[in-house]
Design a protein around this motif. Structure first.
Motif, PDB file in Angstrom:
ATOM      1  N   GLN A   1       0.715  -1.290  -0.041  1.00  0.00           N
ATOM      2  CA  GLN A   1       0.044  -0.036   0.151  1.00  0.00           C
ATOM      3  C   GLN A   1       0.727   1.222   0.135  1.00  0.00           C
ATOM      4  O   GLN A   1       2.090   1.029   0.825  1.00  0.00           O
ATOM      5  N   GLU A   2       0.490   2.171  -0.636  1.00  0.00           N
ATOM      6  CA  GLU A   2       1.180   3.526  -0.877  1.00  0.00           C
ATOM      7  C   GLU A   2       1.268   4.396   0.318  1.00  0.00           C
ATOM      8  O   GLU A   2       2.412   5.616   0.413  1.00  0.00           O
ATOM      9  N   SER A   3       0.577   4.441   1.809  1.00  0.00           N
ATOM     10  CA  SER A   3       0.749   5.321   2.875  1.00  0.00           C
ATOM     11  C   SER A   3       0.695   4.607   3.545  1.00  0.00           C
ATOM     12  O   SER A   3       0.110   3.654   4.277  1.00  0.00           O
ATOM     13  N   LEU A   4       0.797   5.103   4.921  1.00  0.00           N
ATOM     14  CA  LEU A   4       0.836   4.424   6.430  1.00  0.00           C
ATOM     15  C   LEU A   4      -0.481   3.637   6.232  1.00  0.00           C
ATOM     16  O   LEU A   4      -0.823   3.228   7.696  1.00  0.00           O
ATOM     17  N   ALA A   5      -1.358   5.490   6.425  1.00  0.00           N
ATOM     18  CA  ALA A   5      -2.751   4.889   6.693  1.00  0.00           C
ATOM     19  C   ALA A   5      -3.240   3.049   5.785  1.00  0.00           C
ATOM     20  O   ALA A   5      -4.283   3.269   7.035  1.00  0.00           O
ATOM     21  N   LYS A   6      -2.994   3.880   4.755  1.00  0.00           N
ATOM     22  CA  LYS A   6      -3.601   2.629   4.530  1.00  0.00           C
ATOM     23  C   LYS A   6      -2.221   1.243   4.237  1.00  0.00           C
ATOM     24  O   LYS A   6      -3.581   0.339   4.422  1.00  0.00           O
ATOM     25  N   LYS A   7      -1.743   1.306   4.899  1.00  0.00           N
ATOM     26  CA  LYS A   7      -1.111   0.203   5.315  1.00  0.00           C
ATOM     27  C   LYS A   7      -1.512  -0.334   6.432  1.00  0.00           C
ATOM     28  O   LYS A   7      -2.232  -1.649   6.629  1.00  0.00           O
ATOM     29  N   GLU A   8      -2.146   0.354   7.439  1.00  0.00           N
ATOM     30  CA  GLU A   8      -2.105  -0.079   8.438  1.00  0.00           C
ATOM     31  C   GLU A   8      -3.806  -0.048   8.428  1.00  0.00           C
ATOM     32  O   GLU A   8      -4.557  -1.555   9.077  1.00  0.00           O
TER      33      GLU A   8
END
Length: 235
Positions: free
Chosen positions: A187-194
């Motif tokens: 995923q491209e961002s930390l928020a999306k990874k979490e």
């Protein structure tokens, strides 16, 4: 040789205490890991456990994991021999870890999640010192991140850590990843990874190998950062 010594410092996996099962795996990015996990029984009704992620890699970071292991052993001994229950107070452990790490003068800091499981009352008390991602609590087919925040240990002289208490479900799973897992997610961002970890957590099995397989993590490969996983199951 250093890796073998470090791996021998880790707790036995799995370990069972009444209805609770603890297991872990660490995949170092180099020979020595800056990630460390611990879980030990304290008295008849408690298990303390934590995950530490030391800044950097290699020998100097591995040295800090030895410090954390030694601190746990000393505080556990103080509980048994001197009726000092600091080990059962996450804020006290983190405060002592902070003081000792600053005292080394080696310029290292570490993120930690430190928790005390009361097996008699099925209750979790914990403190957060910069841990990312936060642990996942999974029960009844749903998952959520445990809440909390605090500064990493080894950065600031005056640091206070907040303790949070949670009554746990009758059956649950806690999954704790070090931030190395975020490096392998697409995923491209930390928020999306979490968000991805949160959505996948209810589907994950208790078997650590299968969890790593789901994320295409191979313990024979090298990764940009150490990857650690600690799982607590109540069956």
């Amino acid at each position: 040789a250093g890796l073998q010594i470090q791996m021998k410092m880790l707790p036995v996996s799995p370990m069972q205490k009444s209805a609770y099962i603890f297991k872990h795996q660490i995949i170092p990015s180099v020979y020595l890991s800056g990630d460390f996990v611990e879980y030990v029984t304290v008295g008849a009704d408690h298990v303390v456990f934590f995950m530490a992620d030391v800044s950097g890699h290699g020998a100097s970071s591995a040295f800090v994991t030895v410090l954390m292991k030694n601190l746990t052993a000393r505080m556990r001994s103080d509980y048994s021999r001197h009726d000092n229950d600091d080990i059962l107070h996450p804020s006290e452990f983190l405060a002592q870890a902070n003081a000792e790490l600053l005292g080394t003068g080696i310029g290292k800091h570490a993120t930690l999640f430190y928790a005390v499981l009361d097996t008699q009352n099925n209750r979790l008390t914990y403190s957060v010192a910069g841990a990312l991602p936060l642990p996942l609590l999974i029960a009844n087919g749903e998952a959520r991140y445990l809440e909390g925040q605090g500064a990493p240990v080894g950065l600031f002289d005056e640091t206070n850590y907040k303790e949070i208490a949670v009554d746990l479900p009758d059956k649950f799973r806690i999954m704790m990843f070090s931030d190395g897992i975020l490096e392998v997610l697409q995923q491209e961002s930390l928020a999306k990874k979490e968000a991805f970890l949160l959505s996948e957590a209810p589907k994950m099995k208790a078997d650590i190998e299968s969890v790593f397989n789901d994320f295409n993590v191979d313990d024979s490969q090298q990764y940009p950062d150490d990857i650690a996983l600690l799982v607590v199951d109540k069956i």
